[in-house]
Motif scaffolding. Structure first.
Motif, PDB file in Angstrom:
ATOM      1  N   LEU A  32      -4.385   3.915  -6.529  1.00 43.11           N
ATOM      2  CA  LEU A  32      -5.078   3.260  -5.430  1.00 43.11           C
ATOM      3  C   LEU A  32      -6.550   3.043  -5.771  1.00 43.11           C
ATOM      4  O   LEU A  32      -7.255   3.946  -6.220  1.00 43.11           O
ATOM      5  CB  LEU A  32      -4.968   4.111  -4.163  1.00 43.11           C
ATOM      6  N   ILE A  33      -7.021   1.821  -5.557  1.00 44.14           N
ATOM      7  CA  ILE A  33      -8.404   1.442  -5.844  1.00 44.14           C
ATOM      8  C   ILE A  33      -9.233   1.591  -4.578  1.00 44.14           C
ATOM      9  O   ILE A  33      -8.823   1.145  -3.486  1.00 44.14           O
ATOM     10  CB  ILE A  33      -8.466  -0.014  -6.353  1.00 44.14           C
ATOM     11  N   LEU A  83       0.836  -1.205   0.000  1.00 43.35           N
ATOM     12  CA  LEU A  83       0.000   0.000   0.000  1.00 43.35           C
ATOM     13  C   LEU A  83       0.870   1.253   0.000  1.00 43.35           C
ATOM     14  O   LEU A  83       0.612   2.210  -0.762  1.00 43.35           O
ATOM     15  CB  LEU A  83      -0.926   0.006   1.217  1.00 43.35           C
ATOM     16  N   THR A  84       1.906   1.283   0.816  1.00 45.21           N
ATOM     17  CA  THR A  84       2.813   2.430   0.859  1.00 45.21           C
ATOM     18  C   THR A  84       3.543   2.588  -0.473  1.00 45.21           C
ATOM     19  O   THR A  84       3.758   3.706  -0.954  1.00 45.21           O
ATOM     20  CB  THR A  84       3.819   2.274   2.015  1.00 45.21           C
ATOM     21  N   LEU A  85       3.902   1.471  -1.082  1.00 43.62           N
ATOM     22  CA  LEU A  85       4.505   1.509  -2.417  1.00 43.62           C
ATOM     23  C   LEU A  85       3.550   2.164  -3.411  1.00 43.62           C
ATOM     24  O   LEU A  85       3.940   3.042  -4.191  1.00 43.62           O
ATOM     25  CB  LEU A  85       4.857   0.087  -2.855  1.00 43.62           C
ATOM     26  N   THR A  86       2.287   1.747  -3.382  1.00 42.05           N
ATOM     27  CA  THR A  86       1.294   2.292  -4.310  1.00 42.05           C
ATOM     28  C   THR A  86       1.102   3.789  -4.113  1.00 42.05           C
ATOM     29  O   THR A  86       1.058   4.561  -5.082  1.00 42.05           O
ATOM     30  CB  THR A  86      -0.054   1.567  -4.122  1.00 42.05           C
ATOM     31  N   VAL A  87       1.000   4.219  -2.874  1.00 40.25           N
ATOM     32  CA  VAL A  87       0.695   5.616  -2.580  1.00 40.25           C
ATOM     33  C   VAL A  87       1.883   6.532  -2.868  1.00 40.25           C
ATOM     34  O   VAL A  87       1.721   7.626  -3.408  1.00 40.25           O
ATOM     35  CB  VAL A  87       0.237   5.769  -1.118  1.00 40.25           C
ATOM     36  N   HIS A  88       3.107   6.087  -2.545  1.00 46.62           N
ATOM     37  CA  HIS A  88       4.253   6.989  -2.596  1.00 46.62           C
ATOM     38  C   HIS A  88       5.246   6.721  -3.730  1.00 46.62           C
ATOM     39  O   HIS A  88       5.900   7.662  -4.200  1.00 46.62           O
ATOM     40  CB  HIS A  88       5.006   6.950  -1.263  1.00 46.62           C
TER      41      HIS A  88
END
Length: 350
Positions: A347-348, A304-309
């Protein structure tokens, strides 16, 4: 230590999915507001994502996987393996992976199984799925990781303000030219009571009295089916075990800290994560966080952190990541991987 190197494995993409429903940790009775404000400052979590009734981890992970396969152009009959890492299965049995194999229309020749791990689960899952691909027989695999950790019925307010729901999908494939991936994995079951659920398994089968909220040995009012968190033990474990493990992994890979573009740690809480960062003397800009807006998303927190940042950087070119998960078990695991250019959808939200 369990150190290992995987060859010929490429991460083709990562996708993350969260519920639309955002819950503020400051949404509380006025008399509790000052206490909540102090708590938010300490743990660094202002809001969390909470699933509505009927939405399971498997639903979030399936949304992520479907989007990722579409972006990659992967056919369903190409998927050789489906590995699910979760502590939130749809049912006690069968495992969620087998159910998802059918729901997603994957081939009967696709092997599918669950791994029961929490906060360290993403590096562990990468290692398991990557090992099967590295052996050379399986060509494409999906790794689905995450949990439905929110519990509106929990009586433990410390628990209630920490956890959030998320499901992620990672696509791995065989690639002769892929750079090596380095892994370092550990476990210490002597500390299992630092993070555990006392009742509901075969050791303490579910009984009516376990659904009654009562003060525990620590004075916290909770049910026996609620999670028990020993804060001081978790803090000591995380901040003493993770930094030397990261240093050991860098040594194993023959790399310096400056060789890593992104350090992605499990998002436990601000105090733990900042202590780890400072012990390793890492600059804040290389250690992104999703705690403030998403809370602790268990094993999904790293992807999730990879996706966001890191989405934009990974979409455009190769990036070297050091990822480290730690927690329930107790267990901790780290890996160094090169990824990109790769498919990382926005992000979905569902």
């Amino acid at each position: 230590m369990a150190q290992s190197v995987l060859h010929h494995v490429r991460i083709a993409g990562v996708a993350s999915c969260v519920p639309k429903n955002s819950v503020s940790n400051l949404d509380c009775p006025p008399e509790q507001l000052s206490m909540r404000e102090r708590l938010v400052r300490n743990i660094g979590i202002a809001s969390r994502r909470q699933s509505p009734a009927g939405l399971c981890f498997s639903d979030l992970a399936q949304h992520a996987a479907e989007k990722l396969m579409a972006d990659l152009g992967w056919a369903r009959d190409e998927i050789d393996a489906l590995v699910v890492v979760t502590q939130s299965p749809d049912y006690p049995y069968p495992g969620s992976a087998v159910i998802l194999q059918d729901r997603m229309g994957l081939s009967n020749s696709c092997l599918a199984f669950d791994i029961n791990l929490g906060c360290s689960g993403y590096p562990y899952g990468l290692y398991v799925a990557g090992s099967m691909i590295s052996a050379g027989k399986l060509k494409k695999a999906l790794l689905l990781v995450g949990d439905k950790s929110t519990n509106p019925n929990s009586q433990d307010q410390g628990f209630a303000v920490l956890f959030s729901d998320a499901g992620t999908a990672t696509a791995l494939e065989y690639d002769e030219s892929a750079p090596p991936a380095y892994f370092d994995l550990y476990s210490d079951g002597s500390g299992y009571k630092a993070i555990y659920c006392p009742a509901g398994g075969n050791r303490n089968p579910l009984l009516p009295e376990y659904l009654e909220a009562k003060p525990g040995e620590d004075g916290v009012i909770r049910r026996q089916v609620d999670i028990v968190l020993d804060g001081p033990a978790i803090l000591n474990f995380s901040t003493s075990r993770v930094p030397p493990a990261v240093e050991s992994l860098l040594t194993q890979a023959g790399m310096q800290k400056e060789d890593i573009q992104w350090y992605l740690f499990h998002q436990a809480n601000r105090m733990i994560n900042e202590t780890i960062r400072k012990k390793l003397a890492l600059p804040p800009e290389r250690v992104p966080s999703t705690l403030y807006d998403f809370g602790n998303t268990s094993s999904a927190s790293i992807p999730l952190t990879l996706t966001v940042h890191a989405r934009e950087a990974i979409s455009q070119g190769s990036q070297r990541l050091l990822m480290s998960g730690f927690g329930v078990g107790l267990s901790w695991a780290s890996c160094i991987v090169d990824i990109g250019p790769a498919a990382v959808p926005a992000l979905i939200e569902v």
